[in-house]
Structure formats: C-alpha cells, structure tokens
Design a protein around this motif. Structure first.
Motif, PDB file in Angstrom:
ATOM      1  N   TYR A 115       3.125 -12.318 -59.466  1.00  0.00           N
ATOM      2  CA  TYR A 115       2.632 -11.071 -58.923  1.00  0.00           C
ATOM      3  C   TYR A 115       3.151 -10.618 -57.746  1.00  0.00           C
ATOM      4  CZ  TYR A 115      -1.128 -13.072 -62.138  1.00  0.00           C
ATOM      5  OH  TYR A 115      -2.019 -13.349 -63.211  1.00  0.00           O
TER       6      TYR A 115
ATOM      7  N   VAL B  47       6.303  -8.304 -58.408  1.00  0.00           N
ATOM      8  CA  VAL B  47       6.150  -7.032 -58.948  1.00  0.00           C
ATOM      9  C   VAL B  47       5.392  -6.005 -58.498  1.00  0.00           C
ATOM     10  CG1 VAL B  47       6.903  -8.019 -61.472  1.00  0.00           C
ATOM     11  CG2 VAL B  47       4.612  -7.796 -60.786  1.00  0.00           C
TER      12      VAL B  47
ATOM     13  N   LYS C 282       4.250  -4.575 -67.275  1.00  0.00           N
ATOM     14  CA  LYS C 282       3.502  -5.039 -66.303  1.00  0.00           C
ATOM     15  C   LYS C 282       2.035  -4.926 -66.438  1.00  0.00           C
ATOM     16  CE  LYS C 282       3.093  -3.804 -61.278  1.00  0.00           C
ATOM     17  NZ  LYS C 282       3.757  -2.800 -60.240  1.00  0.00           N
TER      18      LYS C 282
END
Length: 190
Positions: free
Chosen positions: A57, A60, A112
């Motif tokens: 997490y 990105v 994503k």
C-alpha cells in the motif's frame, strides 16, 4: 509429419514434481492464468515472502485511514519474472480494471483499484497478492510436462484461499489421488 493439437491448461494447478531441479519452482504450486500456443503465465500460490500488504500500500501511494485496522496479510512470490510487478488473485465478485477471468471464483487483476478497495476493506472476499509471475515461452510448458516436471489438475479456489500455505501443494496433489511424499525424487530409466 503430424500436427499436435493444443490443449490449454488455463485454470489448472501446476504441481511441481519432487525431482524439480529449478529452485524457482521446487515444491511450488502454480495457478495457470493464461495459456496459448504462444506461451503461459502463472502465479505461484505457496511461496510467502516477509513483505506485508501494508508495505505494498505504501509503495503504490495508498494511504490507510488511522481508524482502519492494519492488515497483516502476507505478500507472495508469484514467480521469478517481473518481481517488481504486483498481481492479485481474487474471488471475482467484482470486476476490476485489468481483470482476467481464470475460472468461476477466481480472477487475476493487476490494477491499483483493487488494492485501494482492499485498503478500505471493500475488496474481494478472498485475495492473494503476489509480486512477480511464472512465464513459459511457446511449447516450453508442454515440454516440461512431457518431461514429468509437473502434474496438473483443475484449479480449486478453496485450495488457494482456504488452505494454509504449507498444505496447498499436497492438497492439490491429493485432488489427483497422489501423495507427493510417496513419490521418489530419483528418476529411473530402466
């Protein structure tokens, strides 16, 4: 000259035989996500890493709210190719961007948006996050199977999502009625 017919192994497990010499695949259980005459792509589902989902997490750029519970989910090594690239095998209740349906109850996503939903606890009921994938060129997987490097059987999503990591390989082999512990790693040619 005979032309061999092609049979896709998409939606199959590849079960590494005990004599597998390639350390990237020894004792591995791989889900074949795509397979055509041009090659195959799979995700290894029994190789956990020390990396946690929270780190993915962060990498990105997904910020988790403080009130939200921190996930302890493990990230897996999906294979030796493109190890910096993330893949999410999931139970497929929703369609995500860059989504590939593998079979009922299993899809592969590389976008994503699924990670953002997972961080907000709005993701799929079941998921496995992996870095990297396993890849084979044209005819390579078929040759390895002919050389007895792999067994294969249809994917059962419950083995991926409901079976402890260390039992997945043997559970998949048991679907074929095979106990890998009884297979010798020595190959004989009599």
């Amino acid at each position: 000259m005979s032309i061999m017919s092609f049979t896709s192994l998409k939606s199959h497990f590849l079960i590494a035989m005990p004599q597998m010499a390639d350390s990237s695949f020894a004792a591995s259980l791989t889900v074949i996500c795509e397979h055509s005459p041009q090659g195959a792509l799979g995700i290894i589902v029994n190789r956990p890493t020390n990396l946690k989902l929270e780190e993915i997490y962060r990498q990105v750029g997904i910020q988790q709210p403080d009130a939200m519970s921190q996930h302890g989910d493990i990230v897996y090594s999906g294979g030796p190719v493109a190890v910096e690239r993330g893949f999410v095998l999931n139970s497929g209740e929703m369609k995500w961007e860059s989504c590939l349906s593998i079979c009922k109850g299993l899809q592969l996503t590389t976008s994503k948006d699924i990670l953002m939903a997972m961080a907000q606890e709005k993701g799929p009921a079941d998921s496995l996050v992996a870095l990297g994938y396993a890849g084979w060129g044209a005819g390579q997987l078929e040759k390895e199977i002919a050389d007895n490097a792999w067994l294969n059987c249809e994917v059962d999503p419950a083995i991926i999502f409901d079976t402890p990591t260390h039992l997945r390989l043997h559970k998949a082999a048991s679907c074929l009625g095979i106990d890998l512990g009884l297979i010798s790693s020595d190959v004989g040619h009599g």
